[in-house]
Design a protein around this motif. Structure first.
Motif, PDB file in Angstrom:
ATOM      1  N   ILE A 141       0.834  -1.206   0.000  1.00  0.00           N
ATOM      2  CA  ILE A 141       0.000   0.000   0.000  1.00  0.00           C
ATOM      3  C   ILE A 141       0.869   1.257   0.000  1.00  0.00           C
ATOM      4  O   ILE A 141       0.609   2.216  -0.739  1.00  0.00           O
ATOM      5  N   LEU A 142       1.920   1.251   0.816  1.00  0.00           N
ATOM      6  CA  LEU A 142       2.767   2.445   0.877  1.00  0.00           C
ATOM      7  C   LEU A 142       3.457   2.693  -0.464  1.00  0.00           C
ATOM      8  O   LEU A 142       3.500   3.835  -0.943  1.00  0.00           O
ATOM      9  N   ALA A 143       3.980   1.621  -1.056  1.00  0.00           N
ATOM     10  CA  ALA A 143       4.623   1.784  -2.361  1.00  0.00           C
ATOM     11  C   ALA A 143       3.601   2.276  -3.387  1.00  0.00           C
ATOM     12  O   ALA A 143       3.896   3.150  -4.214  1.00  0.00           O
ATOM     13  N   GLY A 144       2.384   1.723  -3.302  1.00  0.00           N
ATOM     14  CA  GLY A 144       1.338   2.134  -4.234  1.00  0.00           C
ATOM     15  C   GLY A 144       0.989   3.599  -4.088  1.00  0.00           C
ATOM     16  O   GLY A 144       0.848   4.322  -5.080  1.00  0.00           O
ATOM     17  N   ILE A 145       0.866   4.066  -2.842  1.00  0.00           N
ATOM     18  CA  ILE A 145       0.556   5.484  -2.605  1.00  0.00           C
ATOM     19  C   ILE A 145       1.642   6.354  -3.220  1.00  0.00           C
ATOM     20  O   ILE A 145       1.365   7.342  -3.918  1.00  0.00           O
ATOM     21  N   ALA A 146       2.917   5.972  -2.982  1.00  0.00           N
ATOM     22  CA  ALA A 146       4.019   6.794  -3.477  1.00  0.00           C
ATOM     23  C   ALA A 146       4.014   6.843  -5.001  1.00  0.00           C
ATOM     24  O   ALA A 146       4.127   7.923  -5.600  1.00  0.00           O
ATOM     25  N   ILE A 147       3.854   5.675  -5.629  1.00  0.00           N
ATOM     26  CA  ILE A 147       3.902   5.643  -7.093  1.00  0.00           C
ATOM     27  C   ILE A 147       2.706   6.387  -7.687  1.00  0.00           C
ATOM     28  O   ILE A 147       2.846   7.166  -8.626  1.00  0.00           O
ATOM     29  N   SER A 148       1.511   6.187  -7.103  1.00  0.00           N
ATOM     30  CA  SER A 148       0.321   6.896  -7.594  1.00  0.00           C
ATOM     31  C   SER A 148       0.517   8.397  -7.489  1.00  0.00           C
ATOM     32  O   SER A 148       0.211   9.144  -8.426  1.00  0.00           O
ATOM     33  N   ALA A 149       1.006   8.847  -6.336  1.00  0.00           N
ATOM     34  CA  ALA A 149       1.141  10.288  -6.120  1.00  0.00           C
ATOM     35  C   ALA A 149       2.140  10.876  -7.103  1.00  0.00           C
ATOM     36  O   ALA A 149       1.892  11.923  -7.706  1.00  0.00           O
ATOM     37  N   LEU A 150       3.252  10.187  -7.281  1.00  0.00           N
ATOM     38  CA  LEU A 150       4.271  10.698  -8.196  1.00  0.00           C
ATOM     39  C   LEU A 150       3.731  10.734  -9.628  1.00  0.00           C
ATOM     40  O   LEU A 150       3.877  11.734 -10.336  1.00  0.00           O
ATOM     41  N   ALA A 151       3.062   9.647 -10.028  1.00  0.00           N
ATOM     42  CA  ALA A 151       2.554   9.582 -11.404  1.00  0.00           C
ATOM     43  C   ALA A 151       1.520  10.670 -11.643  1.00  0.00           C
ATOM     44  O   ALA A 151       1.548  11.355 -12.671  1.00  0.00           O
ATOM     45  N   SER A 152       0.596  10.880 -10.683  1.00  0.00           N
ATOM     46  CA  SER A 152      -0.452  11.867 -10.941  1.00  0.00           C
ATOM     47  C   SER A 152       0.124  13.277 -10.886  1.00  0.00           C
ATOM     48  O   SER A 152      -0.312  14.156 -11.633  1.00  0.00           O
ATOM     49  N   ALA A 153       1.120  13.498 -10.035  1.00  0.00           N
ATOM     50  CA  ALA A 153       1.737  14.825  -9.999  1.00  0.00           C
ATOM     51  C   ALA A 153       2.444  15.123 -11.317  1.00  0.00           C
ATOM     52  O   ALA A 153       2.313  16.216 -11.869  1.00  0.00           O
ATOM     53  N   LEU A 154       3.165  14.138 -11.837  1.00  0.00           N
ATOM     54  CA  LEU A 154       3.880  14.360 -13.098  1.00  0.00           C
ATOM     55  C   LEU A 154       2.900  14.533 -14.257  1.00  0.00           C
ATOM     56  O   LEU A 154       3.120  15.340 -15.156  1.00  0.00           O
ATOM     57  N   THR A 155       1.782  13.764 -14.226  1.00  0.00           N
ATOM     58  CA  THR A 155       0.760  13.932 -15.258  1.00  0.00           C
ATOM     59  C   THR A 155       0.221  15.360 -15.233  1.00  0.00           C
ATOM     60  O   THR A 155       0.113  16.020 -16.265  1.00  0.00           O
ATOM     61  N   SER A 156      -0.105  15.845 -14.037  1.00  0.00           N
ATOM     62  CA  SER A 156      -0.620  17.214 -13.920  1.00  0.00           C
ATOM     63  C   SER A 156       0.412  18.214 -14.391  1.00  0.00           C
ATOM     64  O   SER A 156       0.085  19.197 -15.066  1.00  0.00           O
ATOM     65  N   LEU A 157       1.672  17.977 -14.041  1.00  0.00           N
ATOM     66  CA  LEU A 157       2.737  18.904 -14.433  1.00  0.00           C
ATOM     67  C   LEU A 157       2.823  18.995 -15.960  1.00  0.00           C
ATOM     68  O   LEU A 157       2.810  20.086 -16.535  1.00  0.00           O
ATOM     69  N   VAL A 158       2.868  17.826 -16.604  1.00  0.00           N
ATOM     70  CA  VAL A 158       3.005  17.812 -18.056  1.00  0.00           C
ATOM     71  C   VAL A 158       1.818  18.528 -18.703  1.00  0.00           C
ATOM     72  O   VAL A 158       1.981  19.332 -19.626  1.00  0.00           O
ATOM     73  N   LEU A 159       0.600  18.274 -18.176  1.00  0.00           N
ATOM     74  CA  LEU A 159      -0.582  18.871 -18.792  1.00  0.00           C
ATOM     75  C   LEU A 159      -0.644  20.368 -18.524  1.00  0.00           C
ATOM     76  O   LEU A 159      -1.108  21.149 -19.356  1.00  0.00           O
ATOM     77  N   ASN A 160      -0.155  20.794 -17.355  1.00  0.00           N
ATOM     78  CA  ASN A 160      -0.163  22.231 -17.073  1.00  0.00           C
ATOM     79  C   ASN A 160       0.864  22.980 -17.904  1.00  0.00           C
ATOM     80  O   ASN A 160       0.707  24.171 -18.170  1.00  0.00           O
ATOM     81  N   LEU A 161       1.929  22.294 -18.311  1.00  0.00           N
ATOM     82  CA  LEU A 161       2.960  22.941 -19.124  1.00  0.00           C
ATOM     83  C   LEU A 161       2.564  22.993 -20.595  1.00  0.00           C
ATOM     84  O   LEU A 161       3.216  23.660 -21.385  1.00  0.00           O
ATOM     85  N   SER A 162       1.499  22.289 -20.964  1.00  0.00           N
ATOM     86  CA  SER A 162       1.123  22.223 -22.370  1.00  0.00           C
ATOM     87  C   SER A 162       0.678  23.590 -22.877  1.00  0.00           C
ATOM     88  O   SER A 162       0.023  24.343 -22.153  1.00  0.00           O
ATOM     89  N   PRO A 163       1.016  23.928 -24.129  1.00  0.00           N
ATOM     90  CA  PRO A 163       0.527  25.189 -24.689  1.00  0.00           C
ATOM     91  C   PRO A 163      -0.971  25.141 -24.982  1.00  0.00           C
ATOM     92  O   PRO A 163      -1.583  26.156 -25.271  1.00  0.00           O
ATOM     93  N   ASN A 164      -1.563  23.943 -24.914  1.00  0.00           N
ATOM     94  CA  ASN A 164      -2.975  23.810 -25.259  1.00  0.00           C
ATOM     95  C   ASN A 164      -3.847  24.181 -24.062  1.00  0.00           C
ATOM     96  O   ASN A 164      -3.680  23.636 -22.977  1.00  0.00           O
ATOM     97  N   PRO A 165      -4.802  25.126 -24.250  1.00  0.00           N
ATOM     98  CA  PRO A 165      -5.601  25.584 -23.111  1.00  0.00           C
ATOM     99  C   PRO A 165      -6.505  24.500 -22.528  1.00  0.00           C
ATOM    100  O   PRO A 165      -6.978  24.646 -21.407  1.00  0.00           O
ATOM    101  N   PHE A 166      -6.751  23.421 -23.298  1.00  0.00           N
ATOM    102  CA  PHE A 166      -7.670  22.402 -22.797  1.00  0.00           C
ATOM    103  C   PHE A 166      -6.940  21.236 -22.156  1.00  0.00           C
ATOM    104  O   PHE A 166      -7.567  20.352 -21.582  1.00  0.00           O
ATOM    105  N   ALA A 167      -5.615  21.239 -22.266  1.00  0.00           N
ATOM    106  CA  ALA A 167      -4.857  20.115 -21.735  1.00  0.00           C
ATOM    107  C   ALA A 167      -5.065  19.978 -20.226  1.00  0.00           C
ATOM    108  O   ALA A 167      -5.179  18.868 -19.710  1.00  0.00           O
ATOM    109  N   ALA A 168      -5.137  21.110 -19.528  1.00  0.00           N
ATOM    110  CA  ALA A 168      -5.294  21.035 -18.074  1.00  0.00           C
ATOM    111  C   ALA A 168      -6.621  20.375 -17.706  1.00  0.00           C
ATOM    112  O   ALA A 168      -6.706  19.655 -16.708  1.00  0.00           O
ATOM    113  N   ALA A 169      -7.649  20.609 -18.528  1.00  0.00           N
ATOM    114  CA  ALA A 169      -8.942  19.976 -18.259  1.00  0.00           C
ATOM    115  C   ALA A 169      -8.862  18.464 -18.450  1.00  0.00           C
ATOM    116  O   ALA A 169      -9.676  17.715 -17.909  1.00  0.00           O
TER     117      ALA A 169
END
Lengths: 326, 282
Positions: A141-169
């Protein structure tokens, strides 16, 4: 046998149900007729281009997730192991987002499922390394929490950096999953990877049965544990990667379905595999019907419904295994 | 009798004189900062030379701003309170959707902040122009702009013979209805909006299924933004290609559709040309 027939019948009924539920009010018999015979009206387009791929994807995604959940749980001998919870789906979503945002998926369509698969392999390897061969709940569970959190944070980061205004949505889609307006392009993209994943996971049944007696006993019975592990990793990653690449990360399917079906198959991991594949297909079909019938014009995400059903069950399972965790 | 004029009336006459005087000559703002794409464009069109100090960052983006070329002469701001305050404006122009915290902060710091609501109809546009003219002390220019806008609009929106059914179809299956500026542009160009048929007066989600079933004569798609997003997939769904009776028009130029400025005339002209070419093709 009766269980197999019952589950298959359920999948067929829900598949038809999925085909006849939608935003436009078309009588069911007319909708199904238009699917088979082109009646020259827009109903045929709706049925063939919009509803049919959606229903097929629900079956494919559900089967993949149910099967991966059952296989992971069998291998780790832990009912809490589930691709969404332990971060495999999240990592696959990150891979898919990277493929889309770098433009790789435009030049080479297979880059999307391949990238999702690659990240999923990475996540499964990490989980197995962290949780150890016995898959103790607390580390899992602990490993899962860490991997999930890291993956979702990086996903959000990549989408927020996108030049596309809808990527964040899109963040919501990748975290919660949806089958709205998917087309046959997505079916063909995911199917080869899923088929490989299904074949690999179907082949681990005997090994998982032997593993219930412990690793030494399994080896004594002639099970090659390293080969079993490799097939499990690749099979899970192929299933979850392909499913996530086209439908986003849909959680809890692989947790709820094996849990419900385990008593019905006499707790045999090999029987649980096919049963969970059918059960997963039925569950995602049902959820996809529900999101369209409950809030037709809101594109309610599948993950929302899954979490409403799955999270309480997850809490219940933690409660049951708390002795082990203490 | 001079002495019969009551003091209070004398005072109020004096006050009125001072007020109108101020509006006419004196206190037109000298440092105006705009933090909203739409007020940027109205201010660019109406401000006196040197009066406008800074425009929002979006004003330089040719995809969003219809006056990007004119805006390039002005430095941009990121619409944050700190940045705007340091520009030392005596008038800040913002939209009603500008972050409330920013507006309250600037007002708290003693700035005059004027909020413009987004235009919902073509009638809103003369109102916005007149108000901007009054705020900038450029009433005459505003009046002229309103007059030419009304004349051009009347010329462009002469009643057509037939009104084709059109759908505005944006990212995430969003559509706009008659109570929106885009819907008003569509109507003025001689189209009926299918959003009205399904009861979406303002706008909302138009599921792909429903769009296919309604079978409009033309689908006007939102433009493709740079970079990729899954939310844009609906614009290229294979089902749209199979609609034989429907023309899927190219992407509309967003910049002419967003703001209630005379630039909407360009959008109306484009759509009218589309309608005429559809009639010619029949």
């Amino acid at each position: 046998m009766r269980l197999a027939l019952g589950l298959s019948a359920l999948v067929v009924v829900l598949f038809i149900g999925s085909l006849i539920s939608g935003y436009s009010q078309v009588p069911p018999w007319r909708a199904l007729g238009a699917l088979f015979a082109d009646d020259g009206t827009p109903v045929t387009i709706v049925m063939r281009e919009i509803r049919l791929p959606r229903a097929l994807l629900a079956v494919m995604v559900g089967a993949s997730l149910g099967l991966s959940g059952a296989a992971l749980q069998g291998y780790l001998r832990n009912p809490l192991a589930e691709p969404g919870l332990i971060g495999v789906s999240g990592a696959a979503a990150l891979g898919a987002v990277l493929a889309i945002q770098t433009g790789l998926s435009l030049s080479f369509a297979l880059a999307l499922p391949l990238a999702a698969l690659g990240m999923a392999v990475l996540a499964v390897l990490l989980i197995l390394a962290l949780a150890g061969p016995r898959g103790a709940s607390i580390t899992l569970i602990l490993a899962g929490i860490a991997i999930s959190a890291l993956a979702s944070a990086l996903t959000s980061l990549v989408l927020n950096l996108s030049p596309n205004p809808f990527a964040a949505a899109d963040i919501v889609f990748w975290m919660m999953g949806s089958l709205a307006d998917r087309s046959f392009a997505h079916v063909w993209l995911a199917l080869p990877f899923m088929a490989i994943g299904w074949a690999l996971l179907a082949s681990v049944g005997r090994g998982l049965n032997a593993l219930t007696l412990g690793e030494d006993a399994a080896q004594a019975m002639g099970i090659n544990l390293r080969a079993l592990r490799l097939r499990l990793i690749l099979g899970t990653a192929a299933c979850v990667g392909a499913a996530t690449a086209v439908a986003g990360a849909i959680g809890f399917v692989g947790l709820v379905v094996p849990h419900l079906l385990r008593p019905l198959v006499g707790a045999r991991p090999s029987a649980l595999l096919w049963a969970s594949a059918l059960g997963g297909a039925a569950m995602v079909l049902a959820a996809d019907i529900a999101v369209r019938e409950l809030l037709p014009d809101r594109d309610l995400k599948l993950g929302v419904l899954m979490a409403l059903v799955g999270a309480p069950l997850f809490l219940h399972l933690i409660y049951k295994t708390r002795k082990e965790m203490a | 009798m001079l002495g019969s004029v009551r003091p209070s009336r004398a005072l109020s006459t004096l006050a009125a004189l001072v007020l109108t005087g101020a509006a006419a000559w004196g206190d037109a703002p000298r440092r105006v900062v705009s933090v909203n794409l739409c007020t940027d464009q109205l201010a660019l069109a109406l401000a006196a030379p040197g009066q406008l100090v800074s425009v929002s960052r979006l004003a330089h983006d040719p995809d969003s701003s219809a006056m990007a070329d004119a805006a390039r002469a002005y430095p941009t701001n990121g619409s944050g309170a700190e940045e705007v305050f340091l520009l030392n404006p005596d008038l800040v122009l913002a939209g009603t959707f500008t972050a409330d915290a920013t507006v309250q902060m600037l007002r708290g710091l003693g700035m005059q902040v004027e909020l413009f609501a987004p235009a919902r109809s073509l009638d809103d546009i003369p109102d916005r122009i007149t108000r901007m003219g009054a705020l900038l002390g450029r009433e005459a220019q505003a009046e002229q702009m309103v007059a030419s806008f009304r004349a051009d609009l009347a010329e462009l929106s002469r009643a057509p013979d037939t009104r084709p059914r059109a759908a505005l179809y944006y990212v995430n299956s969003f559509t706009l209805g008659d109570q929106s500026l885009a819907g008003a542009i569509l109507n003025a160009a001689g189209f009926d909006n299918i959003a009205t048929e399904v009861g979406l007066d303002w706008g909302g989600a138009l599921p792909l299924e429903q769009l296919v079933m309604l079978g409009p004569d033309v689908i006007v798609r939102g433009r493709d933004y740079p970079g990729q997003s899954r939310a844009e997939d609906n614009l290229t769904h294979p089902a749209l290609r199979t609609l034989t009776e429907t023309r899927v028009a190219g992407t509309l130029t967003d910049r002419d559709w967003i703001c209630g400025t005379p630039q909407v005339l360009n959008a109306i002209r484009d759509m009218r040309d589309l309608r005429l070419s559809m009639q010619a093709a029949q």
